[in-house]
Design a protein around this motif. Sequence first.
Motif, short mmCIF file in Angstrom:
data_model
loop_
_atom_site.label_atom_id
_atom_site.label_comp_id
_atom_site.label_asym_id
_atom_site.label_seq_id
_atom_site.Cartn_x
_atom_site.Cartn_y
_atom_site.Cartn_z
N TYR A 15 16.19 -1.16 -8.66
CA TYR A 15 15.19 -2.15 -8.26
C TYR A 15 14.30 -2.55 -9.43
CZ TYR A 15 16.12 -1.98 -3.22
OH TYR A 15 16.69 -2.10 -1.98
N GLY A 18 16.59 -4.73 -11.71
CA GLY A 18 17.40 -5.78 -11.09
C GLY A 18 18.86 -5.65 -11.50
N TYR A 22 21.24 -4.25 -7.43
CA TYR A 22 19.96 -4.35 -6.76
C TYR A 22 19.22 -5.61 -7.20
CZ TYR A 22 20.53 0.50 -5.38
OH TYR A 22 20.99 1.65 -4.84
N LYS A 23 18.50 -6.20 -6.25
CA LYS A 23 17.63 -7.32 -6.55
C LYS A 23 16.34 -6.78 -7.17
CE LYS A 23 14.84 -9.78 -3.69
NZ LYS A 23 14.45 -10.38 -2.46
N LEU A 24 15.82 -7.45 -8.18
CA LEU A 24 14.56 -7.03 -8.80
C LEU A 24 13.46 -6.99 -7.75
CD1 LEU A 24 13.14 -6.36 -11.49
CD2 LEU A 24 12.62 -8.79 -11.68
N ASP A 25 12.87 -5.81 -7.57
CA ASP A 25 11.82 -5.63 -6.56
C ASP A 25 10.95 -4.45 -7.00
OD1 ASP A 25 10.27 -4.89 -4.29
OD2 ASP A 25 11.81 -5.67 -2.92
#
Length: 75
Positions: A15, A18, A22-25
């Motif tokens: 995270y 990203g 995984y989506k950048l969060d």
Amino acid sequence: ERGLPKAQFEIGYGYACGCEGYKLDYQEAYKWLSIAIMNGVDAVTDLENVKTHLTSAQMAEADKKIKKFLDKNKK
């Protein structure tokens, strides 16, 4: 279960960058890296880097998610 903290770190790292699908969060990164640290992983530097991308309100919201996760997963 011995691999669980490492998996928690890897989720947090995914995270944070990203990457790894995984989506950048940054809030999710904060959550998972914090949980990994609580379970003995040396990821303080990674967590400190993530914190630079979050406001105090976002960290407070992530702290609530951490508490919810921990309450749900008590042994």
